[in-house]
Design a protein around this motif. Sequence first.
Motif, PDB file in Angstrom:
ATOM      1  N   VAL A  65       9.670  -1.771  -0.176  1.00 19.08           N
ATOM      2  CA  VAL A  65       9.848  -3.229  -0.075  1.00 19.08           C
ATOM      3  C   VAL A  65      11.155  -3.577   0.659  1.00 19.08           C
ATOM      4  N   PRO A  66      12.271  -2.918   0.302  1.00 20.17           N
ATOM      5  CA  PRO A  66      13.473  -3.164   1.109  1.00 20.17           C
ATOM      6  C   PRO A  66      13.282  -2.833   2.586  1.00 20.17           C
ATOM      7  N   ALA A  87       0.840  -1.205   0.000  1.00 22.02           N
ATOM      8  CA  ALA A  87       0.000   0.000   0.000  1.00 22.02           C
ATOM      9  C   ALA A  87       0.873   1.251   0.000  1.00 22.02           C
ATOM     10  N   SER A  88       1.908   1.253   0.828  1.00 22.62           N
ATOM     11  CA  SER A  88       2.807   2.410   0.865  1.00 22.62           C
ATOM     12  C   SER A  88       3.502   2.580  -0.477  1.00 22.62           C
ATOM     13  N   TRP A  89       3.937   1.446  -1.024  1.00 20.67           N
ATOM     14  CA  TRP A  89       4.592   1.517  -2.328  1.00 20.67           C
ATOM     15  C   TRP A  89       3.656   2.151  -3.347  1.00 20.67           C
ATOM     16  N   TRP A  90       2.402   1.682  -3.338  1.00 19.39           N
ATOM     17  CA  TRP A  90       1.436   2.193  -4.305  1.00 19.39           C
ATOM     18  C   TRP A  90       1.213   3.692  -4.107  1.00 19.39           C
ATOM     19  N   VAL A  91       1.034   4.098  -2.848  1.00 22.49           N
ATOM     20  CA  VAL A  91       0.793   5.520  -2.589  1.00 22.49           C
ATOM     21  C   VAL A  91       1.977   6.359  -3.038  1.00 22.49           C
ATOM     22  N   LEU A  92       3.198   5.895  -2.699  1.00 21.01           N
ATOM     23  CA  LEU A  92       4.383   6.712  -2.977  1.00 21.01           C
ATOM     24  C   LEU A  92       4.738   6.745  -4.463  1.00 21.01           C
ATOM     25  N   LEU A 116       3.899  11.132  -5.720  1.00 19.22           N
ATOM     26  CA  LEU A 116       4.891  11.794  -6.589  1.00 19.22           C
ATOM     27  C   LEU A 116       5.285  13.143  -5.996  1.00 19.22           C
ATOM     28  N   ARG A 117       4.265  13.884  -5.579  1.00 17.62           N
ATOM     29  CA  ARG A 117       4.542  15.207  -5.000  1.00 17.62           C
ATOM     30  C   ARG A 117       5.283  15.082  -3.684  1.00 17.62           C
ATOM     31  N   LEU A 118       4.902  14.056  -2.915  1.00 16.92           N
ATOM     32  CA  LEU A 118       5.543  13.856  -1.615  1.00 16.92           C
ATOM     33  C   LEU A 118       7.036  13.585  -1.799  1.00 16.92           C
ATOM     34  N   ARG A 119       7.342  12.713  -2.778  1.00 16.12           N
ATOM     35  CA  ARG A 119       8.759  12.429  -3.008  1.00 16.12           C
ATOM     36  C   ARG A 119       9.476  13.663  -3.531  1.00 16.12           C
ATOM     37  N   ALA A 120       8.767  14.441  -4.352  1.00 15.23           N
ATOM     38  CA  ALA A 120       9.381  15.637  -4.916  1.00 15.23           C
ATOM     39  C   ALA A 120       9.708  16.659  -3.832  1.00 15.23           C
TER      40      ALA A 120
END
Lengths: 322, 367
Positions: free
Chosen positions: A254-255, A169-174, A181-185
Amino acid sequence: MENLDIISILGSTIRLSIPLIFTALAGLFTERAGVFDIGLEGKMLFSAFAAAVAAFMTGSPWLGLLAGITVSVLISLIHGFASITNRGNQIVSGVAINFLASGLTAVLGQAWFSQGGRTPPLSPSARFTEIVFPYAVELRDTGFFGRFYANVISGHNILTYLAFLAVPASWWVLYRTRFGLRLRAVGENPGAVDTAGISVTWLRYRATICAGILCGCAGTYLAIAQSAGFVKDMSAGKGYIALAALIFAKWRPVPVMLACLLFGFLDAFANFMQGKNVPGIGEVPVQIFQALPYVLTCVLLAGFIGVARPPKAGGVPYVKER
Amino acid sequence: MSTASVPLPNWITYGLMPFLNLVVAFLISGVVVWFIGESPLEAVKLLLQGALGNGEGIGFTLYYATNFIFTGLSVAVAYHAGLFNIGSEGQAYVGGLGAALASLALDHYVPWYVTMPFAVAGAAIFGAVWALIPAWLQAKRGSHIVITTIMFNFIGAALMVYLLVHVLIVPGKMAPETRVFLEGGQLPKLDWLIAMFGGKIGAAPVNMSFLIALFMCVVVWALIWRTKLGYEIRTLGASPTAAVYAGIPYVKTVIITMLISGGLAGMMALNPVLGASARLQVEFVGGAGFVGIAVSLMGRSHPIGIVLAAILFGVLYQGGDALSFDMPKITRDMIVVIQGLVVLFAGALEYMFRPAIVRVWQRFGKA
C-alpha cells in the motif's frame, strides 16, 4: 489556485503514476524474494515495444498486452537464470537488461518500421482507450465533486483500474497466501526455507515471473494506453523512479502505491508549474521537482525519515549447503 | 560435487573464460544482425574498416577509448573494495563542471598547459564530491551504494541541466551550453601521434586526455597493488568483516575509495569538454559512465585489461558510426545491444561455462 487546476493536476497524477505502480509492485515481488531488480526499466521498455508491435500487427490491444507480458516474463527469466541459477551478480544482470532493452528495441524498431526506432502510430481500436463512467459527462459541470468524478475517477483506461486492483491483490498474495509467506521468507532467510524442504530456486523464479507480468502491464500502459505507439527509450527513467518509490515505501504494497502517487504528483505538478511564476519566488526550476523523488529516497536511505530496511537476503545468491 | 571450488590456472580464469564469454556475446550480436537481414561478416568488416582503416578512424576510436578508460578505472577501483559504483555517469557529468569552470576562468590569460592542471584538479574534485555523499551514506548509514549512486546520477543530471539552462548559458543564446573556450582552455589534439604512424587525424578529436588516461592507468595500478591503501582496499573487497577485524578502518577506506573512483570518473570530462567540443554541453557524458561498467567487467578490473576493453569499445563506437552510415538498417543502437550482451555474459553469466571448463580441465589439462 483554482479548483480546475487541482483537478487537472490530480488527473494527470493518476496517469503518470500507473506505470510506476505496476513497476514498483513488480520490484516488490522480486526484492521481497531476495533478488535485486534494477532491470525494471529495461523490462518496462521491452514490454512497451512488444505491446506496440503486437497491437499494430493485430489491431488488438489485448494481444498487445499479452505480447508485452510474455516478453517481459521472458526477460525476467533471463534475469532469473543469471542471478538464481548461475548465482551471478544481480546488479550486473539488471544493468545488462537495461542496456539490451534500450538497444534492441531501437534496432528492431528501426529495422522493422524505419521510423527512427518508433512504431507506426496506432489506431484508436488498437489501444486501450478511456472508459467513461456512468453520468460522468452529465456531472462534469456540477461543482467540485462532479468535476472530480468526471476527471479523476472516471475517464481512464482499463489498465489504470487494473493497477489500483493490483495493489490489494499484491498485498493479499504476499500477506495472506502460503506462497506469499514463503516468498517473504526466502528474502529474509533462504536457508530456513530450504531446510523446510521448499525449493528456494523455484520460489525465486516464481517471484521474478510475477514481476515480469507486472512490468509487462507497465510497458503496455506506456505504449498503447498512454501513448499511441512505441517511442525510443520511452520508459525514460520511470523504472528507476519506481525503484525509488519501492524503497520509499519500505517494500510494502500500500505504501508503494502512495509513494508512486506522490512521485506522480510531483511530476504532474512540475509540468503544471513550468513557466509559471510563484509570487515572491519567481519561476521555480522544473529540475527541482524532477530531482525531488531521488533526493527524498536518499534522505530516507540515510535514515533521516525512518529506516528503510531491505529484505535481509536481497542481492545474495543462495548456495545450498554441501 | 560442485565445481565452484576447483582451482583453475590463471590463463583460464583471466584469459579463456572472459574470451569465451565475449565470443558468445558477439555471436549473439551477429545473430541480431542476421535477423534484421544484413550479413554479420560484412558488418564486422565495415565496422573494423571504419574504426581502424584510416588515421581519422583510429583517432575517433582512441577518443572514445579515452572516455572508457577513465570510467572503466573508476568502476574498477570501487569494485576492488567490493563497492559497485554505478554512478560514474553522474560523477563524470558533474566533473565536467569542474573542468569547465577552470577553463572559463583561465582561458583568457594563460596557455593550455597552465590551465590543464587546474582543469584536471577541478574535474577530479567535482567528480569526487559527487561520489562523497553516496560514499558517506554507504559507510556510515548503511544505505546501499548501488541505489544511492543511481539516485545521484539523476540528481546530477537535473543539477547540470539547471546550471546550463539558467546559470552558465551564454546570454541571448538558445542552446544550453557554456561559451566556447579559447585556445588557452582547450587540450591540444594528438595529431602528431597519429602522424607518427603515417595517418591523418582529420576531424578526430583524440587529444591530450588520452595520455592523461594512460598515466592514470599506471597510477591506479600502483595504488591498488603497490600501496598500503590499495592493500586495504583489496582486503575490504575480499571480506569486509576480515578487514575490520584486521584493523582496517571501514568508514575511512570506503570513503577514500569512492572519492578516488568519483575523481577518476570526473576526469573523463576532460576529454569531451576540454578536448573535443571546447564547451560544456547538456548530456555530454553520453552513457560513457555505463560503458565503464562493461569495460571494467571485461578488463577484470585490471588497468591493462581496462585499456584493452576500452579500445575494443572505442572500436565498437567508432566502427558502429561508420557501419550505420553504410548499412542504414543497423543503427548506432546496435552498440548498446553489444554492450548489454557483453555485460550479461562477461558479468552476470561470468561463470556459466566454468563447470564445463573444469570438467575438460580435470580430464585433459592436469596430466
